[in-house]
Design a protein around this motif. Sequence first.
Motif, PDB file in Angstrom:
ATOM      1  N   ASP A   1       0.824  -1.217   0.000  1.00 19.88           N
ATOM      2  CA  ASP A   1       0.000   0.000   0.000  1.00 19.88           C
ATOM      3  C   ASP A   1       0.853   1.259   0.000  1.00 19.88           C
ATOM      4  OD1 ASP A   1      -2.392  -1.278  -0.185  1.00 19.88           O
ATOM      5  OD2 ASP A   1      -3.037  -0.938   1.874  1.00 19.88           O
ATOM      6  N   SER A   2       2.047   1.183   0.556  1.00 13.98           N
ATOM      7  CA  SER A   2       2.942   2.343   0.527  1.00 13.98           C
ATOM      8  C   SER A   2       3.453   2.593  -0.892  1.00 13.98           C
ATOM      9  CB  SER A   2       4.112   2.129   1.494  1.00 13.98           C
ATOM     10  OG  SER A   2       3.662   2.079   2.832  1.00 13.98           O
ATOM     11  N   VAL A   3       3.789   1.528  -1.618  1.00  9.13           N
ATOM     12  CA  VAL A   3       4.189   1.679  -3.020  1.00  9.13           C
ATOM     13  C   VAL A   3       3.016   2.234  -3.822  1.00  9.13           C
ATOM     14  CG1 VAL A   3       4.939   0.488  -5.108  1.00  9.13           C
ATOM     15  CG2 VAL A   3       5.945  -0.123  -2.901  1.00  9.13           C
ATOM     16  N   TYR A   4       1.821   1.702  -3.585  1.00 11.08           N
ATOM     17  CA  TYR A   4       0.621   2.190  -4.274  1.00 11.08           C
ATOM     18  C   TYR A   4       0.415   3.676  -3.980  1.00 11.08           C
ATOM     19  CZ  TYR A   4      -4.326   2.397  -5.709  1.00 11.08           C
ATOM     20  OH  TYR A   4      -5.526   2.719  -6.312  1.00 11.08           O
TER      21      TYR A   4
ATOM     22  N   VAL B   1      -5.130   9.167   4.541  1.00 11.60           N
ATOM     23  CA  VAL B   1      -6.287   9.555   3.743  1.00 11.60           C
ATOM     24  C   VAL B   1      -7.094   8.289   3.484  1.00 11.60           C
ATOM     25  CG1 VAL B   1      -5.075   9.257   1.549  1.00 11.60           C
ATOM     26  CG2 VAL B   1      -7.060  10.772   1.657  1.00 11.60           C
ATOM     27  N   GLU B   2      -8.424   8.433   3.435  1.00  9.80           N
ATOM     28  CA  GLU B   2      -9.297   7.308   3.112  1.00  9.80           C
ATOM     29  C   GLU B   2      -9.675   7.377   1.638  1.00  9.80           C
ATOM     30  OE1 GLU B   2      -9.958   4.992   5.332  1.00  9.80           O
ATOM     31  OE2 GLU B   2      -9.015   6.093   6.990  1.00  9.80           O
ATOM     32  N   VAL B   3      -9.511   6.276   0.936  1.00 10.33           N
ATOM     33  CA  VAL B   3      -9.927   6.213  -0.463  1.00 10.33           C
ATOM     34  C   VAL B   3     -11.009   5.148  -0.593  1.00 10.33           C
ATOM     35  CG1 VAL B   3      -7.668   6.980  -1.279  1.00 10.33           C
ATOM     36  CG2 VAL B   3      -8.144   4.530  -1.113  1.00 10.33           C
ATOM     37  N   HIS B   4     -11.888   5.329  -1.559  1.00 12.04           N
ATOM     38  CA  HIS B   4     -13.054   4.451  -1.675  1.00 12.04           C
ATOM     39  C   HIS B   4     -13.041   3.599  -2.941  1.00 12.04           C
ATOM     40  CE1 HIS B   4     -14.511   6.419   1.868  1.00 12.04           C
ATOM     41  NE2 HIS B   4     -14.398   7.599   1.275  1.00 12.04           N
ATOM     42  N   GLU B   5     -11.916   3.630  -3.621  1.00  8.09           N
ATOM     43  CA  GLU B   5     -11.719   2.713  -4.736  1.00  8.09           C
ATOM     44  C   GLU B   5     -10.227   2.476  -4.897  1.00  8.09           C
ATOM     45  OE1 GLU B   5     -11.668   5.946  -8.419  1.00  8.09           O
ATOM     46  OE2 GLU B   5     -13.473   4.740  -8.069  1.00  8.09           O
ATOM     47  N   MET B   6      -9.886   1.305  -5.394  1.00 11.31           N
ATOM     48  CA  MET B   6      -8.497   0.948  -5.646  1.00 11.31           C
ATOM     49  C   MET B   6      -8.385   0.545  -7.112  1.00 11.31           C
ATOM     50  SD  MET B   6      -6.616   1.185  -2.785  1.00 11.31           S
ATOM     51  CE  MET B   6      -5.294  -0.049  -2.687  1.00 11.31           C
ATOM     52  N   ASP B   7      -7.406   1.090  -7.794  1.00 12.62           N
ATOM     53  CA  ASP B   7      -7.170   0.852  -9.213  1.00 12.62           C
ATOM     54  C   ASP B   7      -6.421  -0.468  -9.379  1.00 12.62           C
ATOM     55  OD1 ASP B   7      -6.022   0.826 -11.810  1.00 12.62           O
ATOM     56  OD2 ASP B   7      -6.156   2.998 -11.935  1.00 12.62           O
ATOM     57  N   ALA B   8      -7.097  -1.463  -9.963  1.00 10.56           N
ATOM     58  CA  ALA B   8      -6.487  -2.789 -10.094  1.00 10.56           C
ATOM     59  C   ALA B   8      -5.207  -2.738 -10.919  1.00 10.56           C
ATOM     60  CB  ALA B   8      -7.481  -3.759 -10.725  1.00 10.56           C
ATOM     61  N   ALA B   9      -5.200  -1.923 -11.976  1.00 12.89           N
ATOM     62  CA  ALA B   9      -4.003  -1.814 -12.809  1.00 12.89           C
ATOM     63  C   ALA B   9      -2.854  -1.192 -12.027  1.00 12.89           C
ATOM     64  CB  ALA B   9      -4.307  -0.989 -14.060  1.00 12.89           C
TER      65      ALA B   9
END
Length: 390
Positions: free
Chosen positions: A297-300, A369-377
């Motif tokens: 998640d840190s790399v993301y 920060v809270e995010v509500h979607e994650m980009d699969a790519a």
Amino acid sequence: MPTLSSKASPGIVYVEEISVPFSYPVYFTRGAFSAGNPILAETVGAGGKVLVYLDSGLVAAHPHLPEAIAAYAEAHADAMTLLAAPRVLPGGEGAKDGWAVAQPVLDEIIRHRLDRQSYVVAAGGGAFLDAVGFAASLVHRGVRLVRLPSTTLSQCDGGVGVKTGVNLGEVKNLIGTFAPPFAVINDLDFLRTLPHDVMLDGVAEAFKVAIIKDAAFFGFLSDAAERLAAGEQEAVEETVRRAGVLHLEHIREGRDPFEMGDARPLDFGHWAAHRLEGLSGYAVRHGQAVAIGIALDSVYASLKGLLSREELKRILSAFRRCGLPTWHRLLAERDATGQLAILDGIEQFREHLGGRLSITLPHGIGNKVEVHEMDAALIAEAVNSLRELQ
């Protein structure tokens, strides 16, 4: 009194608002079962009925523990009545394998007719405390639970919180309850006998809370990385205390101890960690999985522009100098459709949250920060980048 809702249609609706304060002490001590240490006796009070459950791993490291507890109860007979000899049950993640540990605890609580003023004392690692606590929370809607966490991870994270639970299949904590403990007694002496990899599990959870909440604590962990890797007791104990306090502060100040909302900041890194545990058949330890999940998640977050390259470098460097893993081959494993198998963890996490995805990511070190979607790519790119950074 209940308030009348003006939105009621076609009938009348009374909206009940309940506010119930919970408080419980979290002690840091030594020799919790030494006759001269009054904490447990004072916690139980006068004449409390007690059943004690011990993690088999803890007893293997401290073979005298059952006898020490019996002697402690005898020395404090005015405060506590031990209803049976301390029972040793399997620890480790296997303790959370469905009802494996919870059922015998439940059976014994019922057999000894414990009531809501009685006590279950559980000493062991986080998985063991989760399973025993789950059983205790079901009888009479909650027998008083006193936790004695015995690992770094449980003393600074799960053992001080309000959740119980066990796993079903590959789904982590599929069944469980919210049940604040009556008290938590952290015996720092237990940490001295931990295997090195088990000790590092708690360090991973300490990094988790530091990265999203406390830059100064992250600085301490980074500076102490080599000391932690060497198992230096003073560094380990300070890490546990500071991380435990941060977890407690979050539970209190986040104003959502029972997770009614959709944000789970203390689950930073856990969507991938839980899936990685399941994919490995729980061969990957929870702390190891959390470290890898945080790294991913840190790399993301870096690819999203939320972390600078220098901040990402600091995180990964600190992990490696501590001896924490940042990669596992299962991150790159693909299912029959060609999709990364780890991505199933996002859907499982969404279901656990109640339908709306909310993932905590670092926004600089010490903020989130809270995010509500994650980009699969982008996750796939993060996986490839993390592999290359090994």
